[in-house]
Design a protein around this motif. Sequence first.
Motif, PDB file in Angstrom:
ATOM      1  N   GLU A   8       0.836  -1.207   0.000  1.00  8.33           N
ATOM      2  CA  GLU A   8       0.000   0.000   0.000  1.00  8.33           C
ATOM      3  C   GLU A   8       0.869   1.256   0.000  1.00  8.33           C
ATOM      4  O   GLU A   8       0.506   2.280  -0.606  1.00  8.33           O
ATOM      5  N   LYS A   9       2.021   1.178   0.639  1.00 10.89           N
ATOM      6  CA  LYS A   9       2.944   2.302   0.653  1.00 10.89           C
ATOM      7  C   LYS A   9       3.477   2.584  -0.747  1.00 10.89           C
ATOM      8  O   LYS A   9       3.603   3.747  -1.156  1.00 10.89           O
ATOM      9  N   ILE A  10       3.776   1.532  -1.477  1.00 10.82           N
ATOM     10  CA  ILE A  10       4.215   1.695  -2.867  1.00 10.82           C
ATOM     11  C   ILE A  10       3.103   2.346  -3.684  1.00 10.82           C
ATOM     12  O   ILE A  10       3.343   3.286  -4.456  1.00 10.82           O
ATOM     13  N   LYS A  11       1.875   1.877  -3.531  1.00 13.51           N
ATOM     14  CA  LYS A  11       0.747   2.398  -4.304  1.00 13.51           C
ATOM     15  C   LYS A  11       0.517   3.884  -4.036  1.00 13.51           C
ATOM     16  O   LYS A  11       0.204   4.648  -4.949  1.00 13.51           O
ATOM     17  N   SER A  12       0.701   4.300  -2.800  1.00 15.18           N
ATOM     18  CA  SER A  12       0.409   5.685  -2.457  1.00 15.18           C
ATOM     19  C   SER A  12       1.581   6.635  -2.689  1.00 15.18           C
ATOM     20  O   SER A  12       1.397   7.782  -3.093  1.00 15.18           O
ATOM     21  N   MET A  13       2.823   6.165  -2.469  1.00 15.22           N
ATOM     22  CA  MET A  13       3.980   7.046  -2.522  1.00 15.22           C
ATOM     23  C   MET A  13       4.787   6.923  -3.816  1.00 15.22           C
ATOM     24  O   MET A  13       5.443   7.878  -4.238  1.00 15.22           O
ATOM     25  N   SER A  14       4.730   5.743  -4.452  1.00 16.68           N
ATOM     26  CA  SER A  14       5.521   5.541  -5.669  1.00 16.68           C
ATOM     27  C   SER A  14       4.788   4.594  -6.618  1.00 16.68           C
ATOM     28  O   SER A  14       5.233   3.474  -6.878  1.00 16.68           O
ATOM     29  N   PRO A  15       3.648   5.032  -7.145  1.00 20.33           N
ATOM     30  CA  PRO A  15       2.826   4.138  -7.982  1.00 20.33           C
ATOM     31  C   PRO A  15       3.544   3.645  -9.229  1.00 20.33           C
ATOM     32  O   PRO A  15       3.222   2.568  -9.733  1.00 20.33           O
ATOM     33  N   ARG A  16       4.543   4.413  -9.715  1.00 19.14           N
ATOM     34  CA  ARG A  16       5.287   3.955 -10.901  1.00 19.14           C
ATOM     35  C   ARG A  16       6.056   2.679 -10.602  1.00 19.14           C
ATOM     36  O   ARG A  16       6.398   1.915 -11.503  1.00 19.14           O
ATOM     37  N   PHE A  31      13.338  -7.363  -9.991  1.00 22.25           N
ATOM     38  CA  PHE A  31      13.099  -6.081  -9.353  1.00 22.25           C
ATOM     39  C   PHE A  31      12.184  -6.250  -8.140  1.00 22.25           C
ATOM     40  O   PHE A  31      12.358  -5.577  -7.123  1.00 22.25           O
ATOM     41  N   LEU A  32      11.195  -7.121  -8.254  1.00 21.11           N
ATOM     42  CA  LEU A  32      10.307  -7.381  -7.132  1.00 21.11           C
ATOM     43  C   LEU A  32      11.106  -7.880  -5.928  1.00 21.11           C
ATOM     44  O   LEU A  32      10.893  -7.423  -4.791  1.00 21.11           O
ATOM     45  N   ILE A  33      12.044  -8.808  -6.169  1.00 21.36           N
ATOM     46  CA  ILE A  33      12.851  -9.352  -5.075  1.00 21.36           C
ATOM     47  C   ILE A  33      13.713  -8.258  -4.461  1.00 21.36           C
ATOM     48  O   ILE A  33      13.789  -8.110  -3.230  1.00 21.36           O
ATOM     49  N   LEU A  34      14.383  -7.449  -5.302  1.00 21.02           N
ATOM     50  CA  LEU A  34      15.261  -6.400  -4.787  1.00 21.02           C
ATOM     51  C   LEU A  34      14.473  -5.331  -4.026  1.00 21.02           C
ATOM     52  O   LEU A  34      14.935  -4.815  -3.000  1.00 21.02           O
ATOM     53  N   ILE A  35      13.299  -4.984  -4.534  1.00 20.36           N
ATOM     54  CA  ILE A  35      12.461  -4.004  -3.837  1.00 20.36           C
ATOM     55  C   ILE A  35      12.041  -4.543  -2.476  1.00 20.36           C
ATOM     56  O   ILE A  35      12.039  -3.818  -1.471  1.00 20.36           O
ATOM     57  N   ALA A  36      11.695  -5.827  -2.425  1.00 22.29           N
ATOM     58  CA  ALA A  36      11.317  -6.442  -1.154  1.00 22.29           C
ATOM     59  C   ALA A  36      12.486  -6.430  -0.170  1.00 22.29           C
ATOM     60  O   ALA A  36      12.296  -6.155   1.024  1.00 22.29           O
ATOM     61  N   VAL A  37      13.698  -6.729  -0.668  1.00 25.87           N
ATOM     62  CA  VAL A  37      14.882  -6.698   0.197  1.00 25.87           C
ATOM     63  C   VAL A  37      15.103  -5.291   0.740  1.00 25.87           C
ATOM     64  O   VAL A  37      15.269  -5.072   1.947  1.00 25.87           O
ATOM     65  N   GLU A  38      15.096  -4.293  -0.156  1.00 27.49           N
ATOM     66  CA  GLU A  38      15.398  -2.918   0.235  1.00 27.49           C
ATOM     67  C   GLU A  38      14.353  -2.370   1.204  1.00 27.49           C
ATOM     68  O   GLU A  38      14.676  -1.771   2.233  1.00 27.49           O
ATOM     69  N   MET A  39      13.076  -2.600   0.912  1.00 26.23           N
ATOM     70  CA  MET A  39      12.021  -2.071   1.780  1.00 26.23           C
ATOM     71  C   MET A  39      11.899  -2.879   3.065  1.00 26.23           C
ATOM     72  O   MET A  39      11.497  -2.351   4.103  1.00 26.23           O
ATOM     73  N   GLY A  40      12.263  -4.151   3.012  1.00 23.92           N
ATOM     74  CA  GLY A  40      12.226  -4.972   4.210  1.00 23.92           C
ATOM     75  C   GLY A  40      13.267  -4.545   5.228  1.00 23.92           C
ATOM     76  O   GLY A  40      13.051  -4.646   6.445  1.00 23.92           O
ATOM     77  N   ILE A  41      14.415  -4.073   4.751  1.00 27.52           N
ATOM     78  CA  ILE A  41      15.486  -3.627   5.643  1.00 27.52           C
ATOM     79  C   ILE A  41      15.089  -2.338   6.353  1.00 27.52           C
ATOM     80  O   ILE A  41      15.341  -2.170   7.549  1.00 27.52           O
ATOM     81  N   ASP A  42      14.484  -1.415   5.627  1.00 27.01           N
ATOM     82  CA  ASP A  42      14.083  -0.129   6.220  1.00 27.01           C
ATOM     83  C   ASP A  42      12.640   0.176   5.815  1.00 27.01           C
ATOM     84  O   ASP A  42      12.380   0.946   4.888  1.00 27.01           O
ATOM     85  N   PRO A  43      11.672  -0.406   6.517  1.00 29.18           N
ATOM     86  CA  PRO A  43      10.253  -0.243   6.138  1.00 29.18           C
ATOM     87  C   PRO A  43       9.751   1.195   6.220  1.00 29.18           C
ATOM     88  O   PRO A  43       8.747   1.527   5.590  1.00 29.18           O
ATOM     89  N   ASN A  44      10.427   2.030   6.992  1.00 30.55           N
ATOM     90  CA  ASN A  44       9.946   3.404   7.183  1.00 30.55           C
ATOM     91  C   ASN A  44      10.464   4.370   6.120  1.00 30.55           C
ATOM     92  O   ASN A  44      10.029   5.522   6.068  1.00 30.55           O
ATOM     93  N   PRO A  69      10.871   5.968   2.384  1.00 32.64           N
ATOM     94  CA  PRO A  69      10.057   6.012   1.157  1.00 32.64           C
ATOM     95  C   PRO A  69      10.605   5.038   0.120  1.00 32.64           C
ATOM     96  O   PRO A  69      11.823   4.869   0.004  1.00 32.64           O
ATOM     97  N   PRO A  70       9.764   4.371  -0.632  1.00 35.94           N
ATOM     98  CA  PRO A  70      10.236   3.393  -1.626  1.00 35.94           C
ATOM     99  C   PRO A  70      10.985   4.074  -2.763  1.00 35.94           C
ATOM    100  O   PRO A  70      10.752   5.258  -3.055  1.00 35.94           O
TER     101      PRO A  70
END
Length: 520
Positions: A338-346, A356-369, A371-372
């Motif tokens: 939902e954070k991706i949808k609201s802050m970075s829909p692209r 890219f899905l895996i890398l995004i999950a890794v990056e956002m999982g490390i620092d959930p707070n 911005p994507p």
Amino acid sequence: MGITAMTSIIQGTGGDVHFTVKDQAKFKVVLDQSTSRRKDVNYRRLIAVINRHTQQETAGGIREDFKNEILCEPDFEVFPQMKKVRVADYYKGRFRKENPSAAETSISRSELTEEIGFHRQQDNDGKWIKIEEIMESISKTDELPPRDEVGYTAIVASAGSGKTTLMRRIARKALGISTVKEKGERAPSHPRRKMIHYMELKNMQEENGIKASKFLFGGLFETEFEEDEAYKWLLENQSEAIIIFDGLDQMKWDFEESTLRDIKTFENASTSTIMCNILSRRILRHAKIIVSSREFKVSELPAKARPKEIITLNGLTPQSAYKLFTYLLFENGKRLWEKIKSMSPRLLQLVSVPVFLILIAVEMGIDPNRPPPSTVTELYSRIMLILRSVEYIRNRKQILSIINKLKEMAFEGVKEGRVVFYKADLDRFGVSADEVQDLMTKVPGNNILSRHLMEGDFTFFFCHQSMQEFLAACFVSELKLETYSLFDSQQLHEKQWSVVRRFVTGIVYMNYTSDVHSGK
């Protein structure tokens, strides 16, 4: 009379015994059965070695390159959207700018159109297919087709589209299909494939003077004799084998007309010649062969070596991407989506590309707070920042120095058309295997990336080809203007630099916007 006694008589060690014509015929049948049984046991062992190698090479889950404490291993499989397209239409429509009547001739680099984005745009023509249809096609051994209809299947897609994951899953599923039915189960309506051979072509280097048996089975057996015997079985039982070649574009060689010459069974030849003989079906024409590649390599194949069937990968569906992403991040998954949808829909367009899905999950999982990321380049830049912050090495200048050396090595690898490196390469660029392993082992405060960015005891490769291309782009973007201009005019336009070009553009743009915001 037993087989041992009969053998003794024939060899002259059992006395002067005579037996009837009927006994002789019976002896011949028993002897033939015994010899055949010994051969079966021998070949079964060889096939078992090959199948076991395939099982080992294709083991591991979807996050194999990013084993960590944050991502959860899915207990389900998702597949990219797959479409079977007509080969003639594919070459004329996708790669040709003009003169479509020349589709059966080789295509020059100047006639190629550019790839769009990191994954193929969906083809307007073709037929959507599912993994079950692919498995049904490769598992059955129907009557052999006419010579002009023999060919192979190519899985074609751009960077990060899930080609290797798909090829490994096909191999594992084929191994399951190849097993004998359990007692009580219904017998199959068609013969089953016995040999399932999976090869990662990035490990193959251009060599002269090797046999096809060594090319296919080198390193699997203790002796050259066993390699030759396995190849003999394959030649005699081609319709019972599936050979899966992953990463045709990662091979360091070019296909030319000179490599299309016929070779004899155990003739020494170059790896290029052997591979061309396989693709053009001069050898192993009745084995089921599947090849994966990026688009540019398929476009460069000589007409005689082109596939008869092309399947393109067109990204994950939104439903599959959501299901995978939210499972990988478990408790935080839905909130971060939902954070991706609201802050970075692209970014939702990027998550259709599996890597890219895996890398995004890794990056956002490390620092959930945080911005994507909003672009591919920003995503890879953040991954590199994570790797720079490894707590295992305290000297930050040392870390930056090692990464800078890896940038140059990655650049040279793309330039030379290879993704595999050796200790000599590390020595050449002044970095040790221990330094590389230490650098890529940990992420600060978390055991996130327990698998190295580069891996292998004696050979080294980046966790994904796009990571190598990003580091190469960093090196290019840091070149002096005069050096860059020369490189740009001579090489950057070539197809192997396609992904690097996009990263360079993104890096330059990021640097520019950063300078603007800082008032420079």
